[in-house]
Enzyme design. Structure first.
Site, short mmCIF file in Angstrom:
data_model
loop_
_atom_site.label_atom_id
_atom_site.label_comp_id
_atom_site.label_asym_id
_atom_site.label_seq_id
_atom_site.Cartn_x
_atom_site.Cartn_y
_atom_site.Cartn_z
N GLY A 8 0.84 -1.21 0.00
CA GLY A 8 0.00 0.00 0.00
C GLY A 8 0.87 1.24 0.00
N ASP A 33 2.58 -1.73 -4.45
CA ASP A 33 1.17 -1.39 -4.64
C ASP A 33 0.67 -2.05 -5.92
OD1 ASP A 33 -0.53 1.27 -3.33
OD2 ASP A 33 -1.36 0.32 -5.12
N THR A 88 -9.13 0.58 3.95
CA THR A 88 -10.13 -0.12 4.78
C THR A 88 -11.42 0.70 4.73
OG1 THR A 88 -9.16 1.00 6.72
CG2 THR A 88 -8.55 -1.30 6.36
N SER A 127 -2.82 -0.20 8.53
CA SER A 127 -4.16 0.34 8.26
C SER A 127 -4.94 0.41 9.57
CB SER A 127 -4.97 -0.60 7.35
OG SER A 127 -4.30 -0.92 6.18
N LEU A 159 -0.39 9.87 12.14
CA LEU A 159 -0.02 11.09 11.42
C LEU A 159 -1.27 11.81 10.92
CD1 LEU A 159 -0.42 10.88 8.07
CD2 LEU A 159 1.52 9.38 8.30
N LYS A 216 -6.55 3.23 18.33
CA LYS A 216 -6.58 4.04 17.12
C LYS A 216 -7.99 4.55 16.84
CE LYS A 216 -5.77 5.97 13.28
NZ LYS A 216 -5.07 7.22 13.17
N ASN A 220 -9.20 8.66 17.14
CA ASN A 220 -9.88 9.42 16.10
C ASN A 220 -11.27 9.87 16.54
OD1 ASN A 220 -7.82 9.56 14.31
ND2 ASN A 220 -8.67 8.16 12.81
N CYS A 272 -10.63 9.58 7.28
CA CYS A 272 -10.74 8.64 8.41
C CYS A 272 -11.77 8.94 9.51
CB CYS A 272 -9.38 8.47 9.05
SG CYS A 272 -8.23 7.67 7.91
N GLN A 274 -14.85 10.07 9.84
CA GLN A 274 -16.20 9.51 9.70
C GLN A 274 -16.14 7.98 9.59
OE1 GLN A 274 -19.45 11.31 7.28
NE2 GLN A 274 -19.04 9.57 5.97
N1 LIG Z 1 -4.66 9.04 5.33
C1 LIG Z 1 -4.30 9.18 6.59
O1 LIG Z 1 -3.93 10.27 7.02
C2 LIG Z 1 -4.31 8.02 7.54
C3 LIG Z 1 -4.83 6.79 7.15
N2 LIG Z 1 -4.80 5.72 8.03
C4 LIG Z 1 -5.27 4.41 7.61
O2 LIG Z 1 -4.29 3.83 6.74
C5 LIG Z 1 -4.91 3.00 5.75
C6 LIG Z 1 -4.48 3.46 4.39
O3 LIG Z 1 -4.89 4.80 4.22
P1 LIG Z 1 -4.32 5.70 3.05
O4 LIG Z 1 -2.85 5.51 2.94
O5 LIG Z 1 -4.86 7.06 3.29
O6 LIG Z 1 -5.04 5.05 1.79
P2 LIG Z 1 -4.65 5.17 0.26
O7 LIG Z 1 -5.86 4.89 -0.52
O8 LIG Z 1 -3.93 6.46 0.03
O9 LIG Z 1 -3.58 3.99 0.04
C7 LIG Z 1 -3.89 2.63 0.06
C8 LIG Z 1 -3.12 1.94 -1.07
O10 LIG Z 1 -3.24 0.53 -0.94
C9 LIG Z 1 -3.24 -0.02 -2.25
N3 LIG Z 1 -3.77 -1.38 -2.19
C10 LIG Z 1 -5.02 -1.78 -1.87
N4 LIG Z 1 -5.09 -3.13 -1.88
C11 LIG Z 1 -3.87 -3.59 -2.20
C12 LIG Z 1 -3.31 -4.89 -2.34
N5 LIG Z 1 -4.05 -5.98 -2.13
N6 LIG Z 1 -2.01 -5.00 -2.69
C13 LIG Z 1 -1.25 -3.91 -2.89
N7 LIG Z 1 -1.72 -2.65 -2.75
C14 LIG Z 1 -3.01 -2.49 -2.41
C15 LIG Z 1 -4.09 0.95 -3.05
O11 LIG Z 1 -3.85 0.84 -4.45
C16 LIG Z 1 -3.63 2.30 -2.47
O12 LIG Z 1 -2.60 2.88 -3.23
C17 LIG Z 1 -6.42 3.11 6.01
O13 LIG Z 1 -6.79 2.02 6.82
C18 LIG Z 1 -6.55 4.39 6.80
O14 LIG Z 1 -7.66 4.35 7.64
C19 LIG Z 1 -4.26 5.85 9.28
C20 LIG Z 1 -3.73 7.04 9.70
C21 LIG Z 1 -3.70 8.23 8.86
O1 LIG Z 2 -6.45 8.36 11.07
C1 LIG Z 2 -6.27 9.33 10.37
O2 LIG Z 2 -6.52 9.38 9.16
C2 LIG Z 2 -5.76 10.60 10.93
O3 LIG Z 2 -6.93 11.46 11.08
C3 LIG Z 2 -6.64 12.77 11.54
O4 LIG Z 2 -5.75 13.43 10.65
P1 LIG Z 2 -6.27 14.14 9.31
O5 LIG Z 2 -7.64 13.67 8.99
O6 LIG Z 2 -5.21 13.96 8.30
O7 LIG Z 2 -6.30 15.70 9.65
P2 LIG Z 2 -6.81 16.53 10.94
O8 LIG Z 2 -5.85 17.60 11.18
O9 LIG Z 2 -7.15 15.67 12.07
O10 LIG Z 2 -8.15 17.20 10.39
C4 LIG Z 2 -9.31 16.45 10.14
C5 LIG Z 2 -10.47 17.40 9.80
O11 LIG Z 2 -10.87 18.12 10.96
C6 LIG Z 2 -10.89 19.52 10.68
N1 LIG Z 2 -10.55 20.24 11.92
C7 LIG Z 2 -9.43 19.95 12.59
C8 LIG Z 2 -9.13 20.61 13.77
C9 LIG Z 2 -9.99 21.59 14.26
O12 LIG Z 2 -9.78 22.23 15.32
N2 LIG Z 2 -11.12 21.87 13.55
C10 LIG Z 2 -11.43 21.21 12.39
O13 LIG Z 2 -12.48 21.48 11.78
C11 LIG Z 2 -9.86 19.68 9.57
O14 LIG Z 2 -10.05 20.88 8.87
C12 LIG Z 2 -10.12 18.45 8.75
O15 LIG Z 2 -11.20 18.64 7.89
C13 LIG Z 2 -5.95 12.69 12.89
O16 LIG Z 2 -5.60 14.01 13.30
C14 LIG Z 2 -4.69 11.82 12.81
O17 LIG Z 2 -4.12 11.67 14.11
C15 LIG Z 2 -5.08 10.44 12.27
O18 LIG Z 2 -3.93 9.64 12.11
#
Ligand SMILES: NC(=O)C1=CN([C@@H]2O[C@H](COP(=O)(O)OP(=O)(O)OC[C@H]3O[C@@H](n4cnc5c(N)ncnc54)[C@H](O)[C@@H]3O)[C@@H](O)[C@H]2O)C=CC1
Ligand SMILES: O=C(O)[C@H]1O[C@H](OP(=O)(O)OP(=O)(O)OC[C@H]2O[C@@H](n3ccc(=O)[nH]c3=O)[C@H](O)[C@@H]2O)[C@H](O)[C@@H](O)[C@@H]1O
EC number: 1.1.1.22
Length: 480
Positions: A8, A33, A88, A127, A159, A216, A220, A272, A274
């Site tokens: 991923g 990926d 996911t 994930s 992050l 986790k 969130n 994430c 929602q």
């Molecule tokens: N985006 C964020 O800020 C955060 C996301 N997460 C979690 O991390 C996970 C990934 O999120 P993102 O990186 O944002 O998603 P993303 O959609 O950006 O990346 C996921 C990648 O996995 C690849 N993929 C899916 N199935 C595959 C397979 N079977 N083999 C190889 N590659 C495959 C997809 O093509 C895609 O490029 C989710 O569970 C999310 O909830 C956790 C913390 C922060």
């Molecule tokens: O699991 C995840 O995906 C990540 O979700 C969030 O990170 P992210 O969604 O990237 O960004 P945030 O800074 O948390 O903002 C989320 C949303 O809330 C809004 N927000 C944030 C802070 C605030 O005070 N008010 C507000 O409306 C932002 O504008 C944005 O739309 C969490 O902050 C991370 O710790 C977590 O890893």
């Protein structure tokens, strides 16, 4: 040399592995990926995601000990530690539709690991997954084990986008959950050894698997709950003449509450919050805890309320109709410093305005027209699947235009909606913008980025979330 493979190459897999590679030159890191386009982009000068500082980190170690590849099976076969950072999404069909996490991509990754492995592996859940997923993964792997020893770890990522590199360099904590057996603890230690190359040891927390998985989702949910709390109070501020900035500051001064994450907004977005709360709600329901499920559901309901409240403010202020009127939308990404639009509140606001037949002109410094059109045409939750599995060419929404300049977007507009808090929106020449707009000129600030008083002096009618109302708006009911 320890070999890490991450399945991923998305917003999490890419930056996380780049930071491990840059901080641990003795480890070889390969990010794989199924999306060829994504991997090509990671190997080019135009990375697939915009994240401040990421280019520098990738440049330092790509080709040295950081590699991006579509040869998924080869690198899984060679790895000692396999991170799984695939999508996911929320299920859209069948049991738990609209709430439960869809583990299709996770399961297929686990089956592939079981198929190709010939040596012992540590498999790391990166994930965000439902609590108890490790047990299911363990079953898939061990039922096919051919005598191979698999250890499953939960190492959720905290992050935030826009600050990912900063967060990864200096995390509040790194969480590792593992089995409480000697083999499990050995695997925990192996992963800990990677992180302590740059993270102070006291910030690496180790727990059992279920605590790590649930922490986790809980983190969130708590973060999103703070935003819904401040947004709920913002509605009351508007009704009473209190100012949400003053209220949030006063509340946040209490050291037990703290000042962060108290910015009222048009609603939270992002891939994430929602999804993870819905997932939490579903898990509570499955565990016979409807009261707990309803408690967390309310966080989402308030978020939806905040978005529709904003749309209603726009429409009711503009003589109860925006039909045929030009509305400029400044900012489409779900927050500043990212080009990510997943679940951005801008989608719901634009759809709301389009529902009232507005003509919309959008400017965002990091989001392309193609992306915006896809977002506005896509069904809910479809965005959270690998890109090549998403609908290819949705019909473009005709009443939507996209420009690459805020002045162009606002020219001739009846109203402006600020939906992302990009710094550049603070420094725009609002006198120039006002001069080129239809009158009366309305500005609806969904992020509290402008100085409302100054804009009123120019002549704008200004609505700002949670701020004392413009005299124009005072007698107009804000029905949500
Ligand atoms: N985006 C964020 O800020 C955060 C996301 N997460 C979690 O991390 C996970 C990934 O999120 P993102 O990186 O944002 O998603 P993303 O959609 O950006 O990346 C996921 C990648 O996995 C690849 N993929 C899916 N199935 C595959 C397979 N079977 N083999 C190889 N590659 C495959 C997809 O093509 C895609 O490029 C989710 O569970 C999310 O909830 C956790 C913390 C922060
Ligand atoms: O699991 C995840 O995906 C990540 O979700 C969030 O990170 P992210 O969604 O990237 O960004 P945030 O800074 O948390 O903002 C989320 C949303 O809330 C809004 N927000 C944030 C802070 C605030 O005070 N008010 C507000 O409306 C932002 O504008 C944005 O739309 C969490 O902050 C991370 O710790 C977590 O890893």
């Amino acid at each position: 040399m320890v070999k890490i493979c991450c399945i991923g190459a998305g917003y999490v897999g890419g930056p996380t592995m780049a930071v491990i590679a840059v901080k641990c030159p003795a480890i070889e890191v390969v990010v794989v990926d199924i999306s060829v386009a994504r991997i090509n982009a990671w190997n080019s000068d135009q990375l697939p995601i915009y994240e401040p500082g990421l280019d520098d980190v990738v440049k330092q170690c790509r080709g040295r000990n950081l590699f991006f590849s579509t040869e998924v099976e080869k690198h899984v076969f060679e790895a000692d530690i396999i991170f799984v950072s695939v999508n996911t999404p929320t299920k859209t069909r069948g049991l738990g539709a609209g709430k439960a996490a869809d583990l299709t991509y996770w399961e297929s990754a686990a089956r592939m690991i079981a198929d190709v492995s010939k040596s012992d592996k540590i498999v790391v859940e990166k994930s965000t997954v439902p609590v108890k997923t490790a047990e299911a993964i363990e079953k898939i792997l061990t039922h096919n084990s051919k005598g191979i020893n698999y250890q499953i770890l939960s190492n959720p990522e905290f992050l935030a986008e826009g600050t990912a590199i900063q967060d990864l360099f200096n995390p509040d904590r790194v969480l590792i959950g593992g089995r409480e057996t000697p083999e499990g603890q050995k695997a925990v230690q192996a992963l800990k050894d990677v992180y302590i190359q740059w993270v102070p040891e006291d910030r690496v927390l180790t727990t059992n698997l279920w605590s790590a998985e649930l922490s986790k989702l809980a983190a969130n949910a708590f973060l999103a709950q703070r935003i819904s709390s401040v947004n709920a109070i913002s509605a009351l501020c508007e009704a009473t003449g209190a100012n949400i900035t003053e209220v949030a500051y006063s509340v946040g001064k209490d050291s037990r509450i703290g000042p962060k994450f108290l910015n009222a907004s048009v609603g939270f977005g992002g891939s994430c919050f929602q999804k993870d709360i819905l997932n939490l709600v579903y898990i509570c329901e499955c565990n016979g805890l409807p009261e707990v499920a309803n408690y967390w559901k309310q966080v989402i309901k308030i978020n939806d309320y905040q978005k529709s409240r904003f749309v209603n403010r726009v429409v009711s202020s503009m003589f109860n109709t925006v039909s045929g009127k030009k509305i400029a939308v400044l900012g489409f990404a779900f927050k500043k410093d990212t080009g990510d639009t997943r679940e951005t509140p801008a989608i719901d606001v634009c759809k709301g305005l389009l529902g009232d037949k507005a003509s919309i002109n959008i400017y965002d410094p990091q989001v392309t027209e193609d992306q915006i059109q896809r977002d506005l045409a896509m069904n809910k939750f479809d965005w959270d699947h690998p890109i090549h599995l998403q609908p290819m060419s949705p019909t473009a929404v005709k009443q939507v235009a996209v420009t690459w300049d805020a002045y162009e977007a606002t020219k001739g507009a009846h109203g402006i909606c600020i939906l992302t808090e990009w710094d550049e929106f603070k420094a725009l020449d609002y006198q120039r913008i006002y001069n080129n707009m239809q009158k009366p000129a309305f500005l609806f600030d969904g992020r509290n980025v402008v100085d409302a008083e100054k804009l009123r002096e120019i002549g704008f009618i200004v609505y700002a979330i949670g701020k004392p109302l413009d005299p124009w708006l005072k007698d107009i009911p804000a029905v949500a």
